[in-house]
Design a protein around this motif. Structure first.
Motif, PDB file in Angstrom:
ATOM      1  N   ARG A  60      32.596  -6.611 -47.335  1.00  0.00           N
ATOM      2  CA  ARG A  60      31.706  -7.502 -47.078  1.00  0.00           C
ATOM      3  C   ARG A  60      32.209  -8.633 -45.945  1.00  0.00           C
ATOM      4  O   ARG A  60      31.867  -8.942 -45.142  1.00  0.00           O
ATOM      5  CB  ARG A  60      31.318  -8.237 -48.346  1.00  0.00           C
ATOM      6  CG  ARG A  60      30.361  -9.546 -48.208  1.00  0.00           C
ATOM      7  CD  ARG A  60      30.003 -10.116 -49.491  1.00  0.00           C
ATOM      8  NE  ARG A  60      29.262 -11.010 -49.102  1.00  0.00           N
ATOM      9  CZ  ARG A  60      29.623 -12.166 -48.762  1.00  0.00           C
ATOM     10  NH1 ARG A  60      30.753 -12.632 -48.659  1.00  0.00           N
ATOM     11  NH2 ARG A  60      28.445 -13.301 -48.622  1.00  0.00           N
ATOM     12  N   SER A 119      25.271 -17.769 -44.406  1.00  0.00           N
ATOM     13  CA  SER A 119      24.201 -17.721 -45.532  1.00  0.00           C
ATOM     14  C   SER A 119      22.914 -17.450 -44.646  1.00  0.00           C
ATOM     15  O   SER A 119      22.096 -16.466 -44.602  1.00  0.00           O
ATOM     16  CB  SER A 119      23.988 -18.657 -46.649  1.00  0.00           C
ATOM     17  OG  SER A 119      23.809 -19.972 -46.194  1.00  0.00           O
ATOM     18  N   ILE A 152      23.942  -7.654 -47.313  1.00  0.00           N
ATOM     19  CA  ILE A 152      23.020  -7.874 -48.191  1.00  0.00           C
ATOM     20  C   ILE A 152      23.360  -6.790 -49.330  1.00  0.00           C
ATOM     21  O   ILE A 152      23.146  -7.166 -50.739  1.00  0.00           O
ATOM     22  CB  ILE A 152      21.507  -7.886 -47.608  1.00  0.00           C
ATOM     23  CG1 ILE A 152      21.547  -9.326 -46.966  1.00  0.00           C
ATOM     24  CG2 ILE A 152      20.833  -7.958 -48.893  1.00  0.00           C
ATOM     25  CD1 ILE A 152      20.070  -9.337 -46.248  1.00  0.00           C
ATOM     26  N   ASP A 204      26.395  -7.694 -51.318  1.00  0.00           N
ATOM     27  CA  ASP A 204      26.093  -8.659 -52.019  1.00  0.00           C
ATOM     28  C   ASP A 204      25.458  -8.030 -53.484  1.00  0.00           C
ATOM     29  O   ASP A 204      25.965  -8.404 -54.715  1.00  0.00           O
ATOM     30  CB  ASP A 204      25.424  -9.702 -51.614  1.00  0.00           C
ATOM     31  CG  ASP A 204      26.050 -10.488 -50.845  1.00  0.00           C
ATOM     32  OD1 ASP A 204      27.197 -10.645 -50.694  1.00  0.00           O
ATOM     33  OD2 ASP A 204      25.272 -11.138 -49.574  1.00  0.00           O
ATOM     34  N   ARG A 205      24.449  -7.338 -53.396  1.00  0.00           N
ATOM     35  CA  ARG A 205      23.930  -6.491 -54.538  1.00  0.00           C
ATOM     36  C   ARG A 205      24.892  -5.856 -55.190  1.00  0.00           C
ATOM     37  O   ARG A 205      25.290  -5.675 -56.605  1.00  0.00           O
ATOM     38  CB  ARG A 205      22.885  -5.767 -54.260  1.00  0.00           C
ATOM     39  CG  ARG A 205      21.448  -6.425 -53.621  1.00  0.00           C
ATOM     40  CD  ARG A 205      20.380  -5.625 -53.428  1.00  0.00           C
ATOM     41  NE  ARG A 205      19.165  -6.019 -52.652  1.00  0.00           N
ATOM     42  CZ  ARG A 205      19.082  -5.723 -51.437  1.00  0.00           C
ATOM     43  NH1 ARG A 205      19.684  -4.898 -51.035  1.00  0.00           N
ATOM     44  NH2 ARG A 205      18.094  -6.148 -50.597  1.00  0.00           N
ATOM     45  N   ARG A 239      27.330  -8.130 -57.408  1.00  0.00           N
ATOM     46  CA  ARG A 239      26.783  -8.929 -58.343  1.00  0.00           C
ATOM     47  C   ARG A 239      26.556  -7.798 -59.457  1.00  0.00           C
ATOM     48  O   ARG A 239      26.826  -8.135 -60.703  1.00  0.00           O
ATOM     49  CB  ARG A 239      25.432  -9.356 -57.694  1.00  0.00           C
ATOM     50  CG  ARG A 239      25.580 -10.527 -57.072  1.00  0.00           C
ATOM     51  CD  ARG A 239      24.079 -11.275 -57.080  1.00  0.00           C
ATOM     52  NE  ARG A 239      23.008 -10.491 -56.486  1.00  0.00           N
ATOM     53  CZ  ARG A 239      22.784 -10.567 -55.169  1.00  0.00           C
ATOM     54  NH1 ARG A 239      23.506 -11.364 -54.505  1.00  0.00           N
ATOM     55  NH2 ARG A 239      21.899  -9.786 -54.665  1.00  0.00           N
TER      56      ARG A 239
END
Length: 358
Positions: free
Chosen positions: A144, A172, A206, A209-210, A213
């Protein structure tokens, strides 16, 4: 005692496709060497070949956490005593040369001489699950960061008016805006090609990021099961708790006491006295990631933990610098977390010294 009754000691130099094994007897005589494939059949053949020379006392393996992990698991399941061996030092390699049989023999002789005594990690429990999830998360975080750097760099050099449209956006906002771009069909046009590249980078960020998480959720579940009390300590979050558990491993009884754990984390002071000088120096050895984890805890406590702030004030009045104070705190934190790590993995401290200071 006759020769056939002598116990034998094995040494293994591990690689991706083959392992080279050496057998010596307990008085140091070389009995043979052979190469085996890195398969279950190869592991079985390796142990059988060693056993032909006599009862196997122990086997020293180089790389039990990488290429040798499969062999270590098989031998442990067979009840063989294993010793983790570091690679030969440069001085020895300059004197004797470098080959697989030479390295395997050096592993066996390190076990025989007692210079190698480390018990390998089991890698078969909750800590191994934490390790692999965290390794995937760390890889995603690095990817990332690389994708964000590539995206920002591409925006700075993008053709106008695309550059003006995106340059002043925060990261962002940039990611959301870039992911929503609709590139033109003519890929030969520099603006259309840049839009396509920027859009792909943003969507990759993106997706990562998933993934991060999801890994955080998995780690929270695993850590609440494995070490709930460790997470309750001030300054210790999931990342720090995961690293400390990984350093200890699924079998932390291989670490003699909390002083050995402090040495493993690189927070045990090293004597550096000479003549009239009586002092200690920084320990630059041990697991540097565990050292970093303890440093994060120390810094967090120095900022907002009342008892630590009182301690820092007193030590500053005694003339200690912030670096010296943080080193003292790291040593204290290692002493504090060690019994909780043993408790988390349902293992009793080896002795009462586990709860005392060094």
């Amino acid at each position: 005692m006759t020769d056939h009754q002598l116990e034998v000691i094995g040494g293994v130099d591990t690689h991706a496709d083959t392992h080279t094994a050496v057998v010596i007897d307990e008085i140091g005589r070389m009995l043979g060497h052979r190469q085996f494939p890195t398969t279950v059949a190869g592991y079985r053949a390796l142990l059988a070949w060693m056993s032909e020379h006599g009862p196997v006392r122990s086997i020293g393996i180089e790389g039990t956490g990488s290429y040798g992990v499969g062999l270590a698991r098989y031998l442990r399941a067979q009840g063989v005593h294993l010793v983790e061996v570091d690679r030969p030092n440069r001085k020895m390699r300059r004197q004797r040369g470098k080959s697989d049989p030479i390295d395997a023999e050096a592993a066996a002789r390190a076990v025989l001489a007692g210079t190698a005594t480390t018990t390998p990690k089991n890698r078969d429990g909750q800590v191994e699950a934490i390790r692999v999830i965290r390794a995937a998360r760390t890889s995603a975080v690095k990817s990332r960061t690389a994708a964000i750097n590539a995206l920002v760099g591409m925006v700075r050099t993008a053709p106008e008016p695309l550059r003006t449209q995106l340059l002043d956006l925060r990261n962002s906002e940039l990611i959301i805006t870039a992911a929503a771009l609709r590139p033109a069909l003519d890929i030969a046009d520099p603006i259309a090609a840049t839009k396509t590249a920027i859009r792909r980078l943003a969507r990759r960020i993106i997706d990562l990021d998933r993934e991060i998480r999801a890994a955080d959720v998995d780690l929270q579940v695993l850590l609440k099961q494995a070490a709930p009390r460790l997470l309750e300590l001030p300054g210790i979050g999931p990342e720090v708790a995961a690293q400390l558990l990984i350093t200890a491993g699924d079998n932390p009884e291989r670490i003699r006491d909390e002083r050995a754990f402090a040495a493993l984390c690189g927070v045990s002071p090293i004597p550096a006295s000479s003549g009239r000088t009586d002092r200690h120096r920084l320990n630059r050895g041990g697991d540097r990631m565990a050292n970093r984890a303890l440093y994060i805890v120390a810094v967090n406590r120095m900022r907002c933990h009342p008892q630590t702030l009182t301690y820092v004030k007193r030590r500053r009045e005694q003339g200690l610098s912030n670096k010296d104070i943080s080193r003292c705190l790291k040593r204290y934190i290692a002493r504090q977390v060690y019994p909780l790590i043993l408790e988390s993995l349902r293992i009793r401290p080896p002795s009462s010294t586990a709860l005392t200071g060094a």
